[in-house]
Design a protein around this motif. Structure first.
Motif, PDB file in Angstrom:
ATOM      1  N   ASP A 131       3.940  10.252 -22.300  1.00 56.79           N
ATOM      2  CA  ASP A 131       4.086  11.541 -22.977  1.00 56.79           C
ATOM      3  C   ASP A 131       3.007  12.519 -22.507  1.00 56.79           C
ATOM      4  OD1 ASP A 131       1.749  10.666 -24.241  1.00 56.79           O
ATOM      5  OD2 ASP A 131       2.667  10.485 -26.220  1.00 56.79           O
ATOM      6  N   TYR A 132       2.142  12.072 -21.584  1.00 52.32           N
ATOM      7  CA  TYR A 132       1.063  12.869 -20.995  1.00 52.32           C
ATOM      8  C   TYR A 132      -0.009  13.283 -22.002  1.00 52.32           C
ATOM      9  CZ  TYR A 132       4.180  13.320 -16.984  1.00 52.32           C
ATOM     10  OH  TYR A 132       5.008  13.068 -15.930  1.00 52.32           O
ATOM     11  N   ALA A 133       0.069  12.789 -23.227  1.00 55.00           N
ATOM     12  CA  ALA A 133      -0.887  13.196 -24.247  1.00 55.00           C
ATOM     13  C   ALA A 133      -1.602  12.012 -24.889  1.00 55.00           C
ATOM     14  CB  ALA A 133      -0.184  14.010 -25.333  1.00 55.00           C
ATOM     15  N   THR A 134      -0.860  10.925 -25.156  1.00 56.10           N
ATOM     16  CA  THR A 134      -1.456   9.810 -25.889  1.00 56.10           C
ATOM     17  C   THR A 134      -1.219   8.448 -25.258  1.00 56.10           C
ATOM     18  OG1 THR A 134       0.499   9.462 -27.285  1.00 56.10           O
ATOM     19  CG2 THR A 134      -1.168  11.040 -28.085  1.00 56.10           C
ATOM     20  N   PHE A 135      -0.142   8.294 -24.478  1.00 54.59           N
ATOM     21  CA  PHE A 135       0.281   6.958 -24.074  1.00 54.59           C
ATOM     22  C   PHE A 135       0.955   6.957 -22.708  1.00 54.59           C
ATOM     23  CE2 PHE A 135       3.586   3.672 -23.936  1.00 54.59           C
ATOM     24  CZ  PHE A 135       2.835   2.538 -24.187  1.00 54.59           C
ATOM     25  N   ALA A 136       0.773   5.854 -21.990  1.00 54.27           N
ATOM     26  CA  ALA A 136       1.520   5.617 -20.754  1.00 54.27           C
ATOM     27  C   ALA A 136       1.732   4.121 -20.577  1.00 54.27           C
ATOM     28  CB  ALA A 136       0.785   6.174 -19.543  1.00 54.27           C
ATOM     29  N   TYR A 137       2.879   3.774 -20.036  1.00 55.65           N
ATOM     30  CA  TYR A 137       3.202   2.403 -19.675  1.00 55.65           C
ATOM     31  C   TYR A 137       3.483   2.403 -18.180  1.00 55.65           C
ATOM     32  CZ  TYR A 137       5.426  -2.145 -19.448  1.00 55.65           C
ATOM     33  OH  TYR A 137       5.723  -3.447 -19.115  1.00 55.65           O
ATOM     34  N   LEU A 138       2.724   1.623 -17.441  1.00 57.56           N
ATOM     35  CA  LEU A 138       2.930   1.535 -15.992  1.00 57.56           C
ATOM     36  C   LEU A 138       4.009   0.516 -15.687  1.00 57.56           C
ATOM     37  CD1 LEU A 138      -0.700   1.614 -14.571  1.00 57.56           C
ATOM     38  CD2 LEU A 138       0.843   3.508 -15.065  1.00 57.56           C
ATOM     39  N   ALA A 139       4.870   0.844 -14.738  1.00 48.68           N
ATOM     40  CA  ALA A 139       5.981  -0.043 -14.402  1.00 48.68           C
ATOM     41  C   ALA A 139       6.329   0.075 -12.921  1.00 48.68           C
ATOM     42  CB  ALA A 139       7.202   0.320 -15.243  1.00 48.68           C
ATOM     43  N   ASP A 140       6.911  -0.976 -12.414  1.00 44.82           N
ATOM     44  CA  ASP A 140       7.520  -0.981 -11.076  1.00 44.82           C
ATOM     45  C   ASP A 140       6.562  -0.594  -9.959  1.00 44.82           C
ATOM     46  OD1 ASP A 140       9.871  -1.713 -12.362  1.00 44.82           O
ATOM     47  OD2 ASP A 140      10.609   0.332 -12.487  1.00 44.82           O
ATOM     48  N   ILE A 141       5.316  -1.006 -10.054  1.00 43.73           N
ATOM     49  CA  ILE A 141       4.360  -0.744  -8.975  1.00 43.73           C
ATOM     50  C   ILE A 141       4.648  -1.729  -7.844  1.00 43.73           C
ATOM     51  CG2 ILE A 141       1.914  -0.584  -8.348  1.00 43.73           C
ATOM     52  CD1 ILE A 141       2.692   1.253 -10.724  1.00 43.73           C
ATOM     53  N   TYR A 142       4.904  -1.220  -6.653  1.00 41.92           N
ATOM     54  CA  TYR A 142       5.110  -2.127  -5.536  1.00 41.92           C
ATOM     55  C   TYR A 142       4.764  -1.476  -4.208  1.00 41.92           C
ATOM     56  CZ  TYR A 142       9.384  -0.155  -3.503  1.00 41.92           C
ATOM     57  OH  TYR A 142      10.288   0.654  -2.866  1.00 41.92           O
ATOM     58  N   VAL A 143       4.445  -2.330  -3.264  1.00 45.74           N
ATOM     59  CA  VAL A 143       4.275  -1.963  -1.861  1.00 45.74           C
ATOM     60  C   VAL A 143       5.124  -2.952  -1.071  1.00 45.74           C
ATOM     61  CG1 VAL A 143       2.642  -1.829   0.073  1.00 45.74           C
ATOM     62  CG2 VAL A 143       1.960  -1.026  -2.198  1.00 45.74           C
ATOM     63  N   SER A 144       5.861  -2.476  -0.083  1.00 45.87           N
ATOM     64  CA  SER A 144       6.728  -3.366   0.690  1.00 45.87           C
ATOM     65  C   SER A 144       5.908  -4.494   1.309  1.00 45.87           C
ATOM     66  CB  SER A 144       7.500  -2.593   1.756  1.00 45.87           C
ATOM     67  OG  SER A 144       6.614  -2.023   2.691  1.00 45.87           O
ATOM     68  N   ALA A 145       6.522  -5.642   1.449  1.00 50.58           N
ATOM     69  CA  ALA A 145       5.827  -6.870   1.861  1.00 50.58           C
ATOM     70  C   ALA A 145       5.034  -6.698   3.154  1.00 50.58           C
ATOM     71  CB  ALA A 145       6.838  -8.006   2.001  1.00 50.58           C
ATOM     72  N   ASP A 146       5.569  -5.994   4.106  1.00 54.49           N
ATOM     73  CA  ASP A 146       4.887  -5.858   5.399  1.00 54.49           C
ATOM     74  C   ASP A 146       3.740  -4.858   5.384  1.00 54.49           C
ATOM     75  OD1 ASP A 146       6.942  -4.012   4.989  1.00 54.49           O
ATOM     76  OD2 ASP A 146       7.367  -3.771   7.117  1.00 54.49           O
ATOM     77  N   HIS A 147       3.474  -4.221   4.233  1.00 55.02           N
ATOM     78  CA  HIS A 147       2.364  -3.273   4.134  1.00 55.02           C
ATOM     79  C   HIS A 147       1.352  -3.645   3.048  1.00 55.02           C
ATOM     80  CE1 HIS A 147       5.368  -0.808   6.299  1.00 55.02           C
ATOM     81  NE2 HIS A 147       4.295  -0.396   6.926  1.00 55.02           N
ATOM     82  N   ARG A 148       1.473  -4.841   2.504  1.00 53.16           N
ATOM     83  CA  ARG A 148       0.565  -5.270   1.437  1.00 53.16           C
ATOM     84  C   ARG A 148      -0.795  -5.659   2.007  1.00 53.16           C
ATOM     85  NH1 ARG A 148       5.199  -8.683  -1.625  1.00 53.16           N
ATOM     86  NH2 ARG A 148       6.336  -6.841  -2.318  1.00 53.16           N
ATOM     87  N   GLY A 149      -1.780  -5.676   1.120  1.00 53.14           N
ATOM     88  CA  GLY A 149      -3.121  -6.099   1.506  1.00 53.14           C
ATOM     89  C   GLY A 149      -3.944  -5.024   2.185  1.00 53.14           C
ATOM     90  N   GLN A 150      -3.513  -3.783   2.103  1.00 49.17           N
ATOM     91  CA  GLN A 150      -4.218  -2.686   2.753  1.00 49.17           C
ATOM     92  C   GLN A 150      -4.720  -1.644   1.752  1.00 49.17           C
ATOM     93  OE1 GLN A 150      -2.262  -1.360   6.482  1.00 49.17           O
ATOM     94  NE2 GLN A 150      -0.729  -2.933   6.021  1.00 49.17           N
ATOM     95  N   GLY A 151      -4.659  -1.968   0.475  1.00 50.24           N
ATOM     96  CA  GLY A 151      -5.140  -1.045  -0.543  1.00 50.24           C
ATOM     97  C   GLY A 151      -4.142   0.014  -0.958  1.00 50.24           C
ATOM     98  N   TYR A 152      -2.905  -0.103  -0.518  1.00 48.30           N
ATOM     99  CA  TYR A 152      -1.917   0.928  -0.821  1.00 48.30           C
ATOM    100  C   TYR A 152      -1.546   0.954  -2.300  1.00 48.30           C
ATOM    101  CZ  TYR A 152      -1.269   1.396   4.252  1.00 48.30           C
ATOM    102  OH  TYR A 152      -1.443   1.606   5.586  1.00 48.30           O
ATOM    103  N   SER A 153      -1.521  -0.204  -2.947  1.00 49.01           N
ATOM    104  CA  SER A 153      -1.203  -0.205  -4.379  1.00 49.01           C
ATOM    105  C   SER A 153      -2.262   0.554  -5.167  1.00 49.01           C
ATOM    106  CB  SER A 153      -1.062  -1.632  -4.907  1.00 49.01           C
ATOM    107  OG  SER A 153      -2.245  -2.360  -4.676  1.00 49.01           O
ATOM    108  N   LYS A 154      -3.490   0.515  -4.697  1.00 54.81           N
ATOM    109  CA  LYS A 154      -4.554   1.279  -5.358  1.00 54.81           C
ATOM    110  C   LYS A 154      -4.321   2.772  -5.211  1.00 54.81           C
ATOM    111  CE  LYS A 154      -7.938  -2.366  -4.783  1.00 54.81           C
ATOM    112  NZ  LYS A 154      -9.164  -2.805  -4.127  1.00 54.81           N
ATOM    113  N   MET A 155      -3.790   3.192  -4.073  1.00 55.55           N
ATOM    114  CA  MET A 155      -3.460   4.606  -3.887  1.00 55.55           C
ATOM    115  C   MET A 155      -2.377   5.030  -4.882  1.00 55.55           C
ATOM    116  SD  MET A 155      -3.404   4.931   0.277  1.00 55.55           S
ATOM    117  CE  MET A 155      -2.934   6.653   0.233  1.00 55.55           C
ATOM    118  N   ILE A 156      -1.386   4.182  -5.053  1.00 57.48           N
ATOM    119  CA  ILE A 156      -0.300   4.481  -5.991  1.00 57.48           C
ATOM    120  C   ILE A 156      -0.853   4.584  -7.409  1.00 57.48           C
ATOM    121  CG2 ILE A 156       1.806   3.538  -7.036  1.00 57.48           C
ATOM    122  CD1 ILE A 156       2.399   2.340  -4.186  1.00 57.48           C
TER     123      ILE A 156
END
Length: 150
Positions: free
Chosen positions: A69-94
């Motif tokens: 709601d941008y004011a009080t609450f957030a639920y994070l969902a569906d965070i992913y990086v494709s298998a061939d690009h994992r381990g490079q810190g990209y999920s942290k960018m997301i």
């Protein structure tokens, strides 16, 4: 105005027009948390959430969304990086983009559920529920498989 950050042919954006539905659906429909999710459900979830896409040379290699709601609450969902690009810190960018765009420093509570990425999320300040006895849920883990058989 859309959020966009560029670094070494990587671009993170919240422009929904740049998030390839087929790519997101292809990934999510094979995950443990949304196995066999219908494409129409993914499309609806994207339209009703804060979403970010991570593009490498304009190809979607990562995705994340927050229900907020941008004011009080957030639920994070569906965070992913494709298998061939994992381990490079990209999920942290997301995650950083979702935190910035949602105004997370002003939210009273943020939640997420994960079976295997606790270490990643703990780096961002997530902890175990302080009072798990205060939380209730309706959980339908096989909802997409059940709807397919009807």
């Amino acid at each position: 105005m859309t959020y966009q950050e560029t670094l070494n042919h990587l671009r993170i954006t919240d422009n929904k027009d740049e998030i390839d539905l087929d790519t997101v659906h292809g990934f999510l429909s094979n995950t443990y948390w949304s196995k066999d999710i219908p494409k129409a459900v993914v499309e609806k979830a994207i339209q009703h959430s804060l979403t970010v896409g991570l593009l490498l040379n304009d190809q979607l290699i990562g995705f994340g969304r927050a229900i907020t709601d941008y004011a009080t609450f957030a639920y994070l969902a569906d965070i992913y990086v494709s298998a061939d690009h994992r381990g490079q810190g990209y999920s942290k960018m997301i995650l950083n983009a979702l935190f910035e765009k949602s105004g997370s420093d002003q939210l009273r509570r943020m939640l997420l559920a994960t079976a295997d990425a606790h270490g990643l999320y703990r780096q961002f300040g997530f902890t175990d529920l302080a009072k798990p006895e205060s939380f209730l849920e309706i959980n339908r883990p096989n909802i997409y498989q059940k709807h397919q058989s009807n």
